[in-house]
Design an enzyme around this catalytic site. Structure first.
Site, PDB file in Angstrom:
ATOM      1  N   HIS A   1       0.858  -1.189   0.000  1.00 27.70           N
ATOM      2  CA  HIS A   1       0.000   0.000   0.000  1.00 27.70           C
ATOM      3  C   HIS A   1       0.890   1.235   0.000  1.00 27.70           C
ATOM      4  O   HIS A   1       1.931   1.266   0.661  1.00 27.70           O
ATOM      5  CB  HIS A   1      -0.874  -0.015   1.258  1.00 27.70           C
ATOM      6  CG  HIS A   1      -1.775   1.167   1.421  1.00 27.70           C
ATOM      7  ND1 HIS A   1      -3.043   1.231   0.873  1.00 27.70           N
ATOM      8  CD2 HIS A   1      -1.611   2.333   2.092  1.00 27.70           C
ATOM      9  CE1 HIS A   1      -3.619   2.370   1.206  1.00 27.70           C
ATOM     10  NE2 HIS A   1      -2.765   3.065   1.934  1.00 27.70           N
TER      11      HIS A   1
ATOM     12  N   GLU B   1       0.220   5.544   0.299  1.00 27.78           N
ATOM     13  CA  GLU B   1      -0.670   6.699   0.369  1.00 27.78           C
ATOM     14  C   GLU B   1       0.103   7.925   0.808  1.00 27.78           C
ATOM     15  O   GLU B   1       1.211   7.836   1.323  1.00 27.78           O
ATOM     16  CB  GLU B   1      -1.833   6.456   1.320  1.00 27.78           C
ATOM     17  CG  GLU B   1      -1.466   6.339   2.791  1.00 27.78           C
ATOM     18  CD  GLU B   1      -2.700   6.170   3.656  1.00 27.78           C
ATOM     19  OE1 GLU B   1      -2.978   7.092   4.442  1.00 27.78           O
ATOM     20  OE2 GLU B   1      -3.369   5.115   3.566  1.00 27.78           O
TER      21      GLU B   1
END
Length: 362
Positions: free
Chosen positions: A220, A222
């Site tokens: 991930h 972000e």
């Protein structure tokens, strides 16, 4: 090079901005982006620099696909001393590297960037170098299929060498909508998020103080930023991401000091969006087992896990369950965990997978 793919989408061929941040706080007002702009999902958000209460960060993580306890999180910070509650390191630029080995042993190490940081971003992607730390990252054009990011670390002083590579499985989006101009990135008042890679196939290959950390997993990436001190904006929150079968999930359920609850959710199936929402109760996250008080208080231990319920409309829901296996980071006000993950459409087939999540508790 002629970029027909971008032109076919009505996007500019090449636009780039280069920003240099010195290893010092800006002693005036920071101008912070609070509405999305074209081709700037992963770009710096604080201009000309962060002041004492503003932060801007790039987060990368991975958890092993297998039933092992391996994980890593690397965060590139540009954070004022009153913003996220981190110790004052003499300047706002630092990199934190946390993780767990197969036996569950955890580590957290970090380095400042005393020579400053250079970030080049635009239509072709992004490149960030926290100079003097040996830590950098690159990312490709988010409008192309399956964008790829690479985090590289070469720091003899820390004893950390290696790379984390993330190949996107889910499309980029903001907390409030898809990757396009005019979208709100707000998670909770004063705090914002842009998910360049909500889910990614991760390849991890590091040597950390002579120990090998090497695995494939669920990744991930972000970007987070804020306009006020985190503790003044948040009472508690639950955030995380995971993958079960063909489904990739991101969740956020946060509570302000005044008691108002905010939500942000994303589900994709084989890379296609099933649901994305920041509407009330779009994903309700609650702890279970020991330490299941909601909202959690400062100093409380981590719960055994969480239940998640995504409201899909028309009486439909996606339900999931996270079970904590090991904590990557533990502090009075913050927990980061990895563990097993299960879920599926309510009443339908349930799948197994892996997840990484965190919890703030002020």
């Amino acid at each position: 090079m002629f970029d027909g793919a971008r032109l076919a989408q009505g996007l500019p061929y090449y636009i780039s901005q280069v920003v240099f941040y010195p290893f010092e706080i800006y002693n005036s007002m920071s101008i912070v982006d609070v509405i999305s702009r074209q081709d700037e999902l992963d770009s710096p958000k604080a201009k000309p620099h962060v002041n004492a209460t503003v932060f801007d960060s790039w987060w990368f993580d991975a958890v092993s696909n297998n039933l092992t306890k391996e994980s890593i999180t690397v965060v590139f910070y540009n954070a004022g001393p009153e913003s996220i509650g981190a110790p004052d390191l003499g300047g706002p630029l630092f990199v934190e590297i946390s993780g767990t080995f197969d036996n569950g042993t955890k580590f957290t190490i970090g380095s400042t960037a005393p020579e400053g940081a250079v970030i080049e971003s635009g239509t072709q992607g992004i490149r960030g170098d926290w100079m003097g730390s040996g830590c950098s990252f690159t990312g490709s054009d988010l409008h192309r299929p399956s964008p790829e990011y690479t985090v590289s670390i070469d720091n003899a002083g820390l004893g950390v060498f290696g790379k984390l590579t993330l190949q996107s499985v889910s499309p980029p989006h903001f907390a409030g909508g898809s990757n396009k101009p005019g979208v709100s990135p707000e998670l909770i008042p004063n705090i914002y998020a842009a998910f360049a890679q909500p889910d990614a196939a991760a390849v991890v290959d590091f040597t950390i103080n002579g120990k090998t950390l090497k695995f494939n997993g669920v990744g991930h990436h972000e970007k987070n930023w804020g306009t006020a001190a985190l503790e003044a904006s948040v009472k508690a929150w639950y955030w995380g991401h995971g993958r079960v079968g063909p489904y990739s999930l991101v969740w956020f359920d946060g509570v302000t000091p005044g008691g108002k609850e905010y939500f942000a959710s994303l589900i994709t199936e084989n890379g296609k969006i099933v649901s994305q929402s920041c509407e009330p109760n779009s994903v309700v996250v609650r702890p279970w087992g020991e330490n299941d008080e909601f909202p959690p208080v400062r100093g409380a231990a981590a719960p055994a896990g969480y239940t998640l319920r995504y409201a899909l409309g028309h009486g439909m829901a996606f339900v999931a369950n996270f079970t904590r296996e090991v904590s990557q980071v533990e502090a009075d006000t913050y927990k980061r965990m990895i563990g097993s993950f299960s879920g599926g459409m309510e009443g339908g087939e349930q799948y197994e997978g892996r997840a990484l999540c965190d919890q703030f508790q002020f």
